[in-house]
Design an enzyme around this catalytic site. Sequence first.
Site, mmCIF file in Angstrom:
data_model
loop_
_atom_site.group_PDB
_atom_site.id
_atom_site.type_symbol
_atom_site.label_atom_id
_atom_site.label_comp_id
_atom_site.label_asym_id
_atom_site.label_seq_id
_atom_site.Cartn_x
_atom_site.Cartn_y
_atom_site.Cartn_z
ATOM 1 N N TYR A 30 4.490 54.316 25.028
ATOM 2 C CA TYR A 30 5.709 54.004 25.835
ATOM 3 C C TYR A 30 5.745 53.535 27.109
ATOM 4 O O TYR A 30 6.157 52.807 27.428
ATOM 5 C CB TYR A 30 6.425 55.641 25.837
ATOM 6 C CG TYR A 30 7.657 55.987 26.867
ATOM 7 C CD1 TYR A 30 8.655 55.236 26.335
ATOM 8 C CD2 TYR A 30 7.381 56.549 27.879
ATOM 9 C CE1 TYR A 30 9.887 55.131 27.489
ATOM 10 C CE2 TYR A 30 8.526 56.625 28.714
ATOM 11 C CZ TYR A 30 9.834 55.970 28.493
ATOM 12 O OH TYR A 30 10.832 56.069 29.318
ATOM 13 N N ALA A 31 4.419 54.157 27.989
ATOM 14 C CA ALA A 31 4.284 53.745 29.364
ATOM 15 C C ALA A 31 4.017 52.178 29.264
ATOM 16 O O ALA A 31 4.354 51.667 30.445
ATOM 17 C CB ALA A 31 3.200 54.586 30.073
#
Length: 406
Positions: free
Chosen positions: A218-219
Site C-alpha cells: 500500500y505504501a
Amino acid sequence: MDKHRRWTYSITKLVFWATIFAGTLLFLCFRSSPPSHSATMKWGSSNNTPQWEKRVRLSARSRSGHLSVLVTGAAGFVGSHVSAALKRRGDGVVGLDNFNSYYDPSLKRARQKLLEQKGVFVIEGDINDEKLLKKLFDIVEFTHVMHLAAQAGVRYAMKNPGSYIHSNIAGLVTLFEACKSANPQPSIVWASSSSVYGLNSKVPFSEKDQTDQPASLYAATKKAGEEIAHTYNHIYGLSITGLRFFTVYGPWGRPDMAYFFFTKNILKGNPISVFQGSNNKSVARDFTYIDDIVKGCLGALDTAEKSTGSGGKKKKNAQLRVFNLGNTSPVPVTKLVSILEKLLKVKAKRNVLPLPRNGDVMFTHANISYAQKEFGYKPTTDLQMGLQKFVNWYLDYYSISEKKNY
C-alpha cells in the site's frame, strides 16, 4: 554510506521502480479489461441518458465564484465528509465511487443517500473507465478534482495485491490522463498517505524526509503515485497537491480501522488484539479527527493554483505540493483502548501480541508546519473528544440498522 546501506538502498529503489513498472503493465491491461466489480458497464448501457447528464450538471452547479469539484471515492469515509463540506459552502460537487466490497457496501450506500439528500449526485463507476471520465469532463468544466478513491488498508495487500495496483496506480494514471486532456485542465488534490514514511525513524515525519523505504505494498503504491504526480506535473502542467493523511478516524469511518473494529468487538465481548514492539512498547498512531482532515482538504483546494496546460500540452511550470495532514500528537493504541472502555462502559478483553510483519509500523507522527504556513491548517480535536463523537454515531447508526433487520 557503507556497503551494506548502499546495497539496502539499491534493493529498495529496485523494488520501488518494479512496482511502478508492474503498475504500468497492469494499467494497460485494465484499460481494455476492467475488473468484474466495476459498475462502468451499467453506466455505459443504461445511465448515459439526457436525464443522467442533467443530474450531473445540476450537482456540479455552484454559487458564483465557487468551485466545481469532481470527488472520486465520494461514498468513502473521507470522500463523503469532504463532499458534504464542499456542498455546504456553495461549491458544485459531483461524486464518483465504484462501491466495491472491500468493506460493507451498505455503509457506502448510506453515505451516498446522505449526500444525495444534500444535493450531491454520486455516480456509480470506476476511475479506470476512460469513457466515463471523458464524458464527465465533456459535461462539466470542473475547476478542481479531489481524488480520494483508492484501495486502502495495509494488511489487505497481502491477500489481494492486484487491487492496489488497479486502484492506486492504474486508476491514478487514468484520472491524470483525463485531467491533462481536459480543457480547461482542473487543479488536482489527491490522497497520498503517511504510510509513505515507511521505516523512517526520524520524528516527527516531515515532507522533506526520505520516503524510499515503504513497509507495505500500500505504501509503495502511494509513493509511486507521488512520483507519477511529479511526472504529469512536469510534462503536462497539471497543478497537483498530494495529502499525506495520518490515521483518520470519526463518524461514518471505515470498519477495517482499529478504533472501529475495537468498538464492535468490545461491545460484543470478543477479544481484541493489541500489538506491541520490542521492550513491550505499544504501537502509537497520530490519530486525526475527520473534521480536521476535511479542513485540510478544503485548504489545499482553495490554495491550489490553476493548471498551466491546454489540450494535453504544458505552457509553463505548474504548482506541485505535498502536505502532511495529522494531529501532531501520537497516542499509544493501549490508550485508545482505555478511552473506548470508558466511553462504552465495557472492559476490553485484550490479547497483547508482538507486532507482525504485515506492513504495519510502530509509530506515526506528523510535522504539519508546512500545511499551517500554506493554508492555516490547525487540528483542534483531541482523541478523547473525537472518539466520543465516533461512539455516539456508532451506537446510533448500528442500533437503527439492527432495528431495520428485525
